[in-house]
Design an enzyme around this catalytic site. Sequence first.
Site, short mmCIF file in Angstrom:
data_model
loop_
_atom_site.label_atom_id
_atom_site.label_comp_id
_atom_site.label_asym_id
_atom_site.label_seq_id
_atom_site.Cartn_x
_atom_site.Cartn_y
_atom_site.Cartn_z
CE LYS A 206 48.77 52.65 35.89
NZ LYS A 206 47.75 53.19 36.79
N GLY A 267 44.36 50.64 36.87
CA GLY A 267 44.24 49.31 36.25
C GLY A 267 42.79 48.87 36.08
NE ARG A 268 40.25 50.18 41.81
CZ ARG A 268 41.46 50.55 42.26
NH1 ARG A 268 42.54 49.96 41.82
NH2 ARG A 268 41.57 51.54 43.14
CD GLU A 353 42.53 46.43 42.85
OE1 GLU A 353 42.32 45.24 42.60
OE2 GLU A 353 43.30 47.13 42.18
CG HIS A 384 17.73 26.67 39.57
ND1 HIS A 384 16.60 25.90 39.66
CD2 HIS A 384 17.48 27.60 38.62
CE1 HIS A 384 15.71 26.33 38.79
NE2 HIS A 384 16.21 27.37 38.14
CE LYS A 504 50.39 44.32 41.37
NZ LYS A 504 50.61 45.23 40.25
#
Length: 540
Positions: A206, A267-268, A353, A384, A504
């Site tokens: 982005k 973004g998400r 987020e 399991h 970041k």
Amino acid sequence: MTALTQTAIWRALKAHHAAIEDLHLRTLFADDPGRAIRFSAEGAGLFLDYSKNRITDETLRLLFLLAENCGVAERRAAMFSGAKINTTERRAVLHMALRAPRGTRMTVDGVDVVPDVHKVLDAMARFATGIRNGEITGHTGKRIRNVVNIGIGGSYLGPEMAYFALRAFSDRSMIFRFVANVDGTDFHEATLDLDAAETLFIVSSKTFTTLETMTNAATARAWIVEKLGTDAAVGKHFAAISTNIGGVTNFGIDVANTFGFWDWVGGRYSMDSAIGLSTMIAVGPDNFSAMLAGFHAMDEHFRTAPPSRNLPLLLGLLSVWYNNFFSAQTIGIMPYAAHLARFPAYLQQLQMESNGKHVDLDGQVVDYQTGPIIWGESGTDGQHSFYQLLHQGTKLVPCDLIGFCSPLSPLTEQHDLLMANLFAQSEALAFGKTAEALKAEGSPDFQTPFRVAEGNRPTNTILAQKLDPATLGSLVALYEHSVFTQGTIWSIDSFDQWGVELGKVLAIHIIPELDRDAEPKLSHDTSTNALIGRYRRLRG
Ligand code: G6Q
């Protein structure tokens, strides 16, 4: 504004919780034969059975009142109207426009954004079709058979999840890989067996500034130039997805291979934007459109269905119920579909987020829990390993079990086995196994305490006909709007990510201290100094 925990409705829910927390699902089902039907809802191709939750009609009445008092309907209308509800970034939140049918109108700052969305979708379709039918080739004229998406976070998890989810609909003559990690092994392994002349890199970012992605993109560029022997090859082997067209041009990617999106797409929340280009190349434009139609159907359902039948609202409110009143710390996502193996990781970002926030919209530190920890694994694998804790541990872990009625493989009997496991797990989690039942089965007395499963462990069961593109779209939108519902109740900004922004920049200061030629004077804490020193000595 009254703090959430001081409101009358919050107190009423607390009192109600105290009154019903010991009620067992065994009793609730035994006393109410209509429970399963009453506590089920359907919309946009998904069926939700939420009857195996620790709720009564009164719980729902109070939760709906909570939604009303917290203004969920008003904030939803504001979001759909293009209002800048992402207040900390002063942005609209309009991912619903990405799947709005041609001709509908959705505005940001008074401008209808739907025509631009379709312009990009049309350009993506031309490019994807050209790659799929071989009209668009690599530098040497060879057909593109390998697509490597380079991106991280929101520019990676959606494309990877969607590719695996829709594999049955993909072009099997092509290879799709996803490189996210700045660990060089990620790129190295993804490209080791690929012919550069047949490989297209899609740089998805982005911002087009993210360290990991920019590093991997530069590595990919060098790889193409080295393998094909010329800089001139770059134009034919790179496409880019970004809101930062200037950054893309500087990198040297052809504008004709560049697909944009907009700052009103988080973004998400972007897998259905141009970030989904790899998905479209894999499954073709028609299947991509079907996926968008599934998203849109759920948007409409969320916008118009009454509370008692509104799937995202119900899912969101149930999450609040366990998170804030039962003090549950986590929610498990268990898709009974091998193709959805990456779905829990996708939802982990979407939810954690979005709702991992500690201040409310006014910047005040909250005195209640916000987003739960999201995790999960595809069924039956999880059974399991960690299901032991779900059945007999000391923690309450509400789970969503997701299943499909039609299989994607010809092995239909195996599909019955898979679904039998889903149904059995939701049953066992709810009803457990009593000492009496064990005795009746002839279990030896000394084992009884260890074999008793107390039950009363809540689950939602989500069923759909088939894991196809439309279903995937509505499933993702279901969770997007559930996240929105929860964020609204908690009065937080579900659309910013300042914690990620912080992360970041953290490594930036340390990178030069690892330079082989430098003799840095380290000024961190003693632990970090020692770790950096040890790494410098041992890295070889
Ligand atoms: C998503 C987050 C984050 C972001 C990545 C990649 O909502 O903001 O996961 O998607 O950090 O960012 P770029 O797409 O800008 O490279």
